[in-house]
Design an enzyme around this catalytic site. Sequence first.
Site, PDB file in Angstrom:
ATOM      1  N   TYR A  33       0.833  -1.214   0.000  1.00  0.00           N
ATOM      2  CA  TYR A  33       0.000   0.000   0.000  1.00  0.00           C
ATOM      3  C   TYR A  33       0.866   1.261   0.000  1.00  0.00           C
ATOM      4  O   TYR A  33       1.079   1.867   1.052  1.00  0.00           O
ATOM      5  CB  TYR A  33      -0.909   0.022   1.235  1.00  0.00           C
ATOM      6  CG  TYR A  33      -1.844  -1.163   1.354  1.00  0.00           C
ATOM      7  CD1 TYR A  33      -2.785  -1.444   0.367  1.00  0.00           C
ATOM      8  CD2 TYR A  33      -1.808  -1.997   2.474  1.00  0.00           C
ATOM      9  CE1 TYR A  33      -3.653  -2.518   0.480  1.00  0.00           C
ATOM     10  CE2 TYR A  33      -2.673  -3.083   2.595  1.00  0.00           C
ATOM     11  CZ  TYR A  33      -3.589  -3.332   1.590  1.00  0.00           C
ATOM     12  OH  TYR A  33      -4.444  -4.394   1.712  1.00  0.00           O
ATOM     13  N   TRP A  37      -3.991   6.321   2.574  1.00  0.00           N
ATOM     14  CA  TRP A  37      -5.366   5.805   2.709  1.00  0.00           C
ATOM     15  C   TRP A  37      -6.091   6.637   3.760  1.00  0.00           C
ATOM     16  O   TRP A  37      -5.502   7.018   4.783  1.00  0.00           O
ATOM     17  CB  TRP A  37      -5.355   4.347   3.147  1.00  0.00           C
ATOM     18  CG  TRP A  37      -5.527   3.371   2.018  1.00  0.00           C
ATOM     19  CD1 TRP A  37      -6.656   2.685   1.698  1.00  0.00           C
ATOM     20  CD2 TRP A  37      -4.541   2.964   1.042  1.00  0.00           C
ATOM     21  NE1 TRP A  37      -6.442   1.892   0.599  1.00  0.00           N
ATOM     22  CE2 TRP A  37      -5.165   2.041   0.173  1.00  0.00           C
ATOM     23  CE3 TRP A  37      -3.214   3.304   0.812  1.00  0.00           C
ATOM     24  CZ2 TRP A  37      -4.507   1.449  -0.897  1.00  0.00           C
ATOM     25  CZ3 TRP A  37      -2.552   2.721  -0.252  1.00  0.00           C
ATOM     26  CH2 TRP A  37      -3.194   1.805  -1.091  1.00  0.00           C
ATOM     27  N   ASN A  38      -7.369   6.876   3.501  1.00  0.00           N
ATOM     28  CA  ASN A  38      -8.182   7.772   4.312  1.00  0.00           C
ATOM     29  C   ASN A  38      -8.266   7.386   5.802  1.00  0.00           C
ATOM     30  O   ASN A  38      -7.746   8.097   6.664  1.00  0.00           O
ATOM     31  CB  ASN A  38      -9.578   7.818   3.652  1.00  0.00           C
ATOM     32  CG  ASN A  38     -10.530   8.769   4.299  1.00  0.00           C
ATOM     33  OD1 ASN A  38     -10.518   8.954   5.497  1.00  0.00           O
ATOM     34  ND2 ASN A  38     -11.401   9.367   3.503  1.00  0.00           N
ATOM     35  N   TYR A  85       0.944  -1.043  -6.991  1.00  0.00           N
ATOM     36  CA  TYR A  85      -0.440  -1.175  -6.542  1.00  0.00           C
ATOM     37  C   TYR A  85      -1.395  -1.161  -7.723  1.00  0.00           C
ATOM     38  O   TYR A  85      -1.234  -0.378  -8.657  1.00  0.00           O
ATOM     39  CB  TYR A  85      -0.799  -0.025  -5.591  1.00  0.00           C
ATOM     40  CG  TYR A  85      -2.227  -0.082  -5.095  1.00  0.00           C
ATOM     41  CD1 TYR A  85      -2.575  -0.887  -4.011  1.00  0.00           C
ATOM     42  CD2 TYR A  85      -3.233   0.648  -5.725  1.00  0.00           C
ATOM     43  CE1 TYR A  85      -3.890  -0.961  -3.572  1.00  0.00           C
ATOM     44  CE2 TYR A  85      -4.551   0.577  -5.289  1.00  0.00           C
ATOM     45  CZ  TYR A  85      -4.864  -0.229  -4.205  1.00  0.00           C
ATOM     46  OH  TYR A  85      -6.165  -0.293  -3.770  1.00  0.00           O
ATOM     47  N   ASP A 167     -12.859  -4.987   2.996  1.00  0.00           N
ATOM     48  CA  ASP A 167     -12.961  -5.262   1.565  1.00  0.00           C
ATOM     49  C   ASP A 167     -13.723  -6.530   1.159  1.00  0.00           C
ATOM     50  O   ASP A 167     -14.574  -6.487   0.293  1.00  0.00           O
ATOM     51  CB  ASP A 167     -11.551  -5.336   0.952  1.00  0.00           C
ATOM     52  CG  ASP A 167     -10.743  -4.073   1.208  1.00  0.00           C
ATOM     53  OD1 ASP A 167     -11.120  -3.277   2.098  1.00  0.00           O
ATOM     54  OD2 ASP A 167      -9.733  -3.865   0.526  1.00  0.00           O
ATOM     55  N   ARG A 200      -5.779 -13.158   0.820  1.00  0.00           N
ATOM     56  CA  ARG A 200      -6.330 -12.006   0.098  1.00  0.00           C
ATOM     57  C   ARG A 200      -7.691 -12.340  -0.518  1.00  0.00           C
ATOM     58  O   ARG A 200      -8.085 -13.499  -0.590  1.00  0.00           O
ATOM     59  CB  ARG A 200      -5.356 -11.572  -1.018  1.00  0.00           C
ATOM     60  CG  ARG A 200      -3.954 -11.212  -0.551  1.00  0.00           C
ATOM     61  CD  ARG A 200      -3.879  -9.865   0.092  1.00  0.00           C
ATOM     62  NE  ARG A 200      -4.465  -8.814  -0.733  1.00  0.00           N
ATOM     63  CZ  ARG A 200      -4.649  -7.561  -0.327  1.00  0.00           C
ATOM     64  NH1 ARG A 200      -4.291  -7.196   0.885  1.00  0.00           N
ATOM     65  NH2 ARG A 200      -5.200  -6.670  -1.123  1.00  0.00           N
ATOM     66  N   TYR A 352      -8.208 -12.253   5.365  1.00  0.00           N
ATOM     67  CA  TYR A 352      -8.474 -10.817   5.346  1.00  0.00           C
ATOM     68  C   TYR A 352      -9.636 -10.412   6.269  1.00  0.00           C
ATOM     69  O   TYR A 352      -9.484 -10.423   7.467  1.00  0.00           O
ATOM     70  CB  TYR A 352      -8.749 -10.444   3.891  1.00  0.00           C
ATOM     71  CG  TYR A 352      -8.248  -9.111   3.401  1.00  0.00           C
ATOM     72  CD1 TYR A 352      -7.156  -8.475   3.928  1.00  0.00           C
ATOM     73  CD2 TYR A 352      -8.924  -8.485   2.344  1.00  0.00           C
ATOM     74  CE1 TYR A 352      -6.732  -7.262   3.420  1.00  0.00           C
ATOM     75  CE2 TYR A 352      -8.497  -7.280   1.820  1.00  0.00           C
ATOM     76  CZ  TYR A 352      -7.408  -6.669   2.359  1.00  0.00           C
ATOM     77  OH  TYR A 352      -6.995  -5.476   1.838  1.00  0.00           O
ATOM     78  N   TRP A 353     -10.805 -10.074   5.708  1.00  0.00           N
ATOM     79  CA  TRP A 353     -11.916  -9.615   6.559  1.00  0.00           C
ATOM     80  C   TRP A 353     -12.954 -10.715   6.764  1.00  0.00           C
ATOM     81  O   TRP A 353     -14.088 -10.445   7.132  1.00  0.00           O
ATOM     82  CB  TRP A 353     -12.569  -8.372   5.948  1.00  0.00           C
ATOM     83  CG  TRP A 353     -11.694  -7.158   6.064  1.00  0.00           C
ATOM     84  CD1 TRP A 353     -10.868  -6.649   5.110  1.00  0.00           C
ATOM     85  CD2 TRP A 353     -11.533  -6.308   7.211  1.00  0.00           C
ATOM     86  NE1 TRP A 353     -10.207  -5.528   5.592  1.00  0.00           N
ATOM     87  CE2 TRP A 353     -10.594  -5.300   6.864  1.00  0.00           C
ATOM     88  CE3 TRP A 353     -12.072  -6.294   8.501  1.00  0.00           C
ATOM     89  CZ2 TRP A 353     -10.207  -4.285   7.754  1.00  0.00           C
ATOM     90  CZ3 TRP A 353     -11.690  -5.282   9.384  1.00  0.00           C
ATOM     91  CH2 TRP A 353     -10.770  -4.304   9.005  1.00  0.00           C
ATOM     92  N   GLU A 396      -0.413  -6.690   9.409  1.00  0.00           N
ATOM     93  CA  GLU A 396      -1.639  -6.028   8.955  1.00  0.00           C
ATOM     94  C   GLU A 396      -2.848  -6.585   9.723  1.00  0.00           C
ATOM     95  O   GLU A 396      -3.699  -5.854  10.178  1.00  0.00           O
ATOM     96  CB  GLU A 396      -1.810  -6.254   7.444  1.00  0.00           C
ATOM     97  CG  GLU A 396      -2.982  -5.505   6.839  1.00  0.00           C
ATOM     98  CD  GLU A 396      -3.091  -5.712   5.328  1.00  0.00           C
ATOM     99  OE1 GLU A 396      -2.351  -6.544   4.770  1.00  0.00           O
ATOM    100  OE2 GLU A 396      -3.942  -5.038   4.722  1.00  0.00           O
TER     101      GLU A 396
END
Length: 428
Positions: A33, A37-38, A85, A167, A200, A352-353, A396
């Site tokens: 990354y 990122w916000n 990226y 994501d 991922r 991941y999520w 991460e």
Amino acid sequence: MTEITKDTLFQTAVDVLHLNDRGTYTVPTSGLYPFQWNWDSCLVALGQRHVDEARAWKELETLFAHQWDDGMVPHIVFHEMDDGYFPGPDVWKTGRSTPTTGITQPAVAGFAVNRLYEHAKDKTLAIEKAQALLHGIDRWHSWFYHYRDPKNTGLVALIHPWEAGRDNSVDWDDPFDSVPTDGIGAYQRRDTQHASAEHRPTSEQYDRYLWLVQRFRSLGWDNQQLHDASPFQVVDPGFNALLIRSCADISALAETLGEQEIAARNKAFANKALNALDGLWSDRLNQYVCFDRVKGSTIESPSVGGLIPVVAPIPKERADAIAARINEWGERCQYLVPSHDPADASFDSKRYWRGPSWLIVNYLIADGLRNAGIHDVAANIEKQSLKLIQKSGFAEYYDPISGEPCGGKTFTWTAAMVLEFLRTSDDA
Ligand code: GLC
């Protein structure tokens, strides 16, 4: 493994922040990354404040310098080109002088600015910076309720899973039925060159992420059209709760700084949204769930998105139920808080999520639990978070069962959260 002292842990976290510092903004981790990122930046500023308050304010200022004219704050700012990226600026084509993506991310800036202000040692600097940022944040919140809640329900919808910050959550599996994959053309993913493909999103999910980007691009990124034109419109309780918390926080801050109009507007947003949020409570799952605006039905997926609402001032019985859910999940996982119910068939401890634990989620949930007076569960989450770091470093995210590190390494917001836990928890 021998216990690392708190001082060493603190210094290592500071080193990670420095490693990823690009002067006026911080990258989440180099390689995987390489841009700003916000919501990473907003949460990273909370860690930076323990080292250098001026630098923490700068992180937020840089992000808001790239706010769109309509009020949106983009999810990525591509400050410097980097081929590592995908999808990069040539895919998004948003036409900004410094390229950005055309979607947004969880609104935690209000929460972060309020926290920075409240604990600032340099109050003169804090007043100056908070006053300026307040206006941008207020415009962003107004953007959300205007463009992402066209029917004035009180809650905003996401039009792309990347906006949720979660994501590839199981929450998006059903709504993804409505997103086609035709005509996207050949492309080369970069993420799987930096992290294990097993950790991922799948290539099928990636196709849909890209289809949505191409659809929005074909509409010239005109927010007047995007919500209704999107086949993906999901009301995420966690996302809405973070926005509610930010509205409530900047309302209080605006009051202190004498900005009555901003205070009143954001209070009204928060109150209306809080009422509407209760409609997303599932008695069956004993937590909040998402709502699919395209299909007109709730998504019965037990993800952490349904527990994050504890960060907002929800009713006490809801907060207690969430704490009970966390304890239940904890019976199957050594390291809280998994991103999906470990008893659910879709749980995947490494992907991941869809299962792993993330320190930023832990931080936000623990903060909410403490506000609700549920200190024991909060302390347990904080303790387990630090244990994860001791065991597996600043990753991460982590496998909640084995504690194994996953995804990118030397991760900025993980380090920032460690600084927060070390400085603010009772018994860490
Ligand atoms: C991933 C995460 C998102 C985060 C970004 C940068 O896309 O899902 O929440 O902001 O990485 O760390």
